[in-house]
Design a protein around this motif. Structure first.
Motif, PDB file in Angstrom:
ATOM      1  N   THR A 271       0.845  -1.202   0.000  1.00 12.12           N
ATOM      2  CA  THR A 271       0.000   0.000   0.000  1.00 12.12           C
ATOM      3  C   THR A 271       0.876   1.246   0.000  1.00 12.12           C
ATOM      4  O   THR A 271       1.725   1.409   0.871  1.00 12.12           O
ATOM      5  N   TRP A 272       0.649   2.075  -1.003  1.00 12.52           N
ATOM      6  CA  TRP A 272       1.410   3.325  -1.137  1.00 12.52           C
ATOM      7  C   TRP A 272       0.667   4.453  -0.432  1.00 12.52           C
ATOM      8  O   TRP A 272      -0.563   4.473  -0.381  1.00 12.52           O
ATOM      9  N   GLY A 273       1.444   5.392   0.114  1.00  9.50           N
ATOM     10  CA  GLY A 273       0.869   6.572   0.776  1.00  9.50           C
ATOM     11  C   GLY A 273       1.966   7.564   1.058  1.00  9.50           C
ATOM     12  O   GLY A 273       2.929   7.672   0.276  1.00  9.50           O
ATOM     13  N   LYS A 274       1.840   8.277   2.157  1.00  9.34           N
ATOM     14  CA  LYS A 274       2.832   9.303   2.493  1.00  9.34           C
ATOM     15  C   LYS A 274       3.132   9.230   3.993  1.00  9.34           C
ATOM     16  O   LYS A 274       2.203   9.079   4.802  1.00  9.34           O
ATOM     17  N   ALA A 275       4.425   9.304   4.329  1.00 12.28           N
ATOM     18  CA  ALA A 275       4.834   9.319   5.737  1.00 12.28           C
ATOM     19  C   ALA A 275       5.249  10.739   6.120  1.00 12.28           C
ATOM     20  O   ALA A 275       5.806  11.485   5.305  1.00 12.28           O
ATOM     21  N   PHE A 276       4.935  11.097   7.357  1.00  8.65           N
ATOM     22  CA  PHE A 276       5.212  12.447   7.852  1.00  8.65           C
ATOM     23  C   PHE A 276       6.137  12.334   9.061  1.00  8.65           C
ATOM     24  O   PHE A 276       5.849  11.539   9.984  1.00  8.65           O
ATOM     25  N   LEU A 277       7.224  13.113   9.076  1.00  6.94           N
ATOM     26  CA  LEU A 277       8.149  13.104  10.213  1.00  6.94           C
ATOM     27  C   LEU A 277       7.710  14.175  11.209  1.00  6.94           C
ATOM     28  O   LEU A 277       7.662  15.363  10.870  1.00  6.94           O
ATOM     29  N   ILE A 278       7.373  13.722  12.407  1.00  7.19           N
ATOM     30  CA  ILE A 278       6.883  14.638  13.449  1.00  7.19           C
ATOM     31  C   ILE A 278       8.003  14.850  14.459  1.00  7.19           C
ATOM     32  O   ILE A 278       8.587  13.880  14.970  1.00  7.19           O
ATOM     33  N   SER A 279       8.329  16.113  14.724  1.00  7.58           N
ATOM     34  CA  SER A 279       9.479  16.397  15.603  1.00  7.58           C
ATOM     35  C   SER A 279       9.142  16.055  17.055  1.00  7.58           C
ATOM     36  O   SER A 279       7.963  16.037  17.455  1.00  7.58           O
ATOM     37  N   ALA A 280      10.201  15.798  17.821  1.00  9.18           N
ATOM     38  CA  ALA A 280      10.040  15.387  19.229  1.00  9.18           C
ATOM     39  C   ALA A 280       9.313  16.462  20.034  1.00  9.18           C
ATOM     40  O   ALA A 280       8.568  16.155  20.960  1.00  9.18           O
ATOM     41  N   ASP A 281       9.481  17.725  19.657  1.00  4.36           N
ATOM     42  CA  ASP A 281       8.856  18.804  20.464  1.00  4.36           C
ATOM     43  C   ASP A 281       7.444  19.144  19.982  1.00  4.36           C
ATOM     44  O   ASP A 281       6.817  20.070  20.497  1.00  4.36           O
ATOM     45  N   ASN A 282       6.938  18.375  19.038  1.00  3.83           N
ATOM     46  CA  ASN A 282       5.561  18.610  18.572  1.00  3.83           C
ATOM     47  C   ASN A 282       4.608  17.866  19.501  1.00  3.83           C
ATOM     48  O   ASN A 282       4.360  16.675  19.342  1.00  3.83           O
ATOM     49  N   LYS A 283       4.075  18.570  20.477  1.00  3.71           N
ATOM     50  CA  LYS A 283       3.225  17.925  21.486  1.00  3.71           C
ATOM     51  C   LYS A 283       1.771  17.847  21.034  1.00  3.71           C
ATOM     52  O   LYS A 283       0.933  17.224  21.672  1.00  3.71           O
ATOM     53  N   ALA A 284       1.432  18.509  19.918  1.00  3.37           N
ATOM     54  CA  ALA A 284       0.022  18.580  19.511  1.00  3.37           C
ATOM     55  C   ALA A 284      -0.375  17.445  18.563  1.00  3.37           C
ATOM     56  O   ALA A 284      -1.532  17.034  18.531  1.00  3.37           O
ATOM     57  N   ALA A 285       0.580  16.929  17.816  1.00  2.00           N
ATOM     58  CA  ALA A 285       0.242  15.992  16.734  1.00  2.00           C
ATOM     59  C   ALA A 285      -0.439  14.725  17.250  1.00  2.00           C
ATOM     60  O   ALA A 285      -1.514  14.342  16.753  1.00  2.00           O
ATOM     61  N   LEU A 286       0.163  14.068  18.252  1.00  2.00           N
ATOM     62  CA  LEU A 286      -0.412  12.795  18.714  1.00  2.00           C
ATOM     63  C   LEU A 286      -1.805  12.961  19.324  1.00  2.00           C
ATOM     64  O   LEU A 286      -2.727  12.210  18.988  1.00  2.00           O
ATOM     65  N   PRO A 287      -2.013  13.969  20.212  1.00  5.32           N
ATOM     66  CA  PRO A 287      -3.385  14.148  20.726  1.00  5.32           C
ATOM     67  C   PRO A 287      -4.396  14.438  19.610  1.00  5.32           C
ATOM     68  O   PRO A 287      -5.514  13.937  19.622  1.00  5.32           O
ATOM     69  N   TYR A 288      -3.948  15.218  18.606  1.00  6.76           N
ATOM     70  CA  TYR A 288      -4.841  15.528  17.478  1.00  6.76           C
ATOM     71  C   TYR A 288      -5.202  14.238  16.729  1.00  6.76           C
ATOM     72  O   TYR A 288      -6.372  13.949  16.450  1.00  6.76           O
TER      73      TYR A 288
END
Ligand code: GSH
Length: 250
Positions: free
Chosen positions: A77-94
């Motif tokens: 399955t093809w798609g897109k991966a996004f690199l989330i920085s260690a100090d990004n505290k909003a991405a995972l809760p979102y």
């Protein structure tokens, strides 16, 4: 298929940059800050519109269908991966709210394979960027409350054409994913996705539904005359302010 829940828990707990792999709306509407994005694929899975959705692209009485992955030894399955920085505290809760609470997805960790670089100036950069990476992935499994499962493709296409939710028409979700795959990974095959797209476009044409209106665009002059049943225009995910989805007020 290499997928483990424990690895994803440890990744989420780690305080270092991590990758999230998207294969549905995350491809064209990630909604979170990221350092970089790379197209690529995961092995051992195939994409299917077998996950029901009662918020973004459907309602409780008329659930839509969104993408999930099913285990398939030969699948890619093809798609897109996004690199989330260690100090990004909003991405995972979102993502937890958007994918897990609203969508019924769970997290797993898989090996993400970046799309091979055809030409590069040095072998070292090629090897560093083309090496497989651990990536967090949101997957809907049959035990979840929204699961719809397999159905004849024409039935799935009709359901997608008829449904809409807080983020817009279900057809917009399908067509934007098909556009993403054609535009960004033209060499990737996905019989299920593109068969559904063909069927939705055919049924819309048969029913004189203007897909341009459905996608929130203005129909061309010549289309206005021939269209009888114009689906009322809705707010669309594509108009959602950056990093926000209407139903996830974060
Ligand atoms: N987890 C898949 C699917 C994610 C997905 O499509 N989630 C839906 C339903 S919860 C969503 O967020 N939709 C937003 C939209 O439809 O605009 C991905 O990696 O892209």
């Amino acid at each position: 298929m290499d997928m483990s829940e424990n690895r994803s828990k440890s990744m989420e707990a780690k305080k270092e940059a991590f990758w999230v792999f998207g294969y549905g709306s995350l491809c064209w509407n990630p909604g979170f800050e990221y350092q970089q994005s790379v197209t690529g694929y995961v092995k051992g899975f195939s994409r299917r519109f077998w996950q029901g959705n009662t918020t973004h692209r459907g309602t409780e009485t008329k659930p839509g269908r969104v993408a999930t992955l099913i285990e398939d030894k030969e699948g890619i399955t093809w798609g897109k991966a996004f690199l989330i920085s260690a100090d990004n505290k909003a991405a995972l809760p979102y993502l937890s709210t958007r994918e897990c609470q609203l969508g019924g997805y769970i997290t797993h960790t898989v090996n993400f394979h970046p799309r091979p670089i055809l030409f590069t100036s040095s072998t070292s950069s090629a090897s560093s960027t083309s090496e497989k990476k651990d990536a967090l992935l949101y997957i809907a499994v049959p035990e979840n409350r929204h699961w719809l499962g397999a159905a004849p493709l024409p039935d799935i296409a009709k359901q997608i054409l008829e449904c809409k939710g807080q983020s817009g028409p279900n057809a917009e979700y399908l067509l934007r994913l098909a556009d993403f795959m054609r535009d960004e990974i033209p060499e990737a095959l996905d019989e299920h996705l593109f068969s559904l797209e063909r069927l939705v476009r055919k049924f819309a044409s048969d029913m004189k539904i203007c897909l341009r209106t459905l996608m929130g665009e203005q129909p061309r002059e010549e289309e206005k005359a021939e269209v009888k049943a114009v689906v009322p225009s809705f707010q669309f995910a594509s108009r959602v302010p950056e990093k926000k989805l209407r139903c996830v007020n974060m």
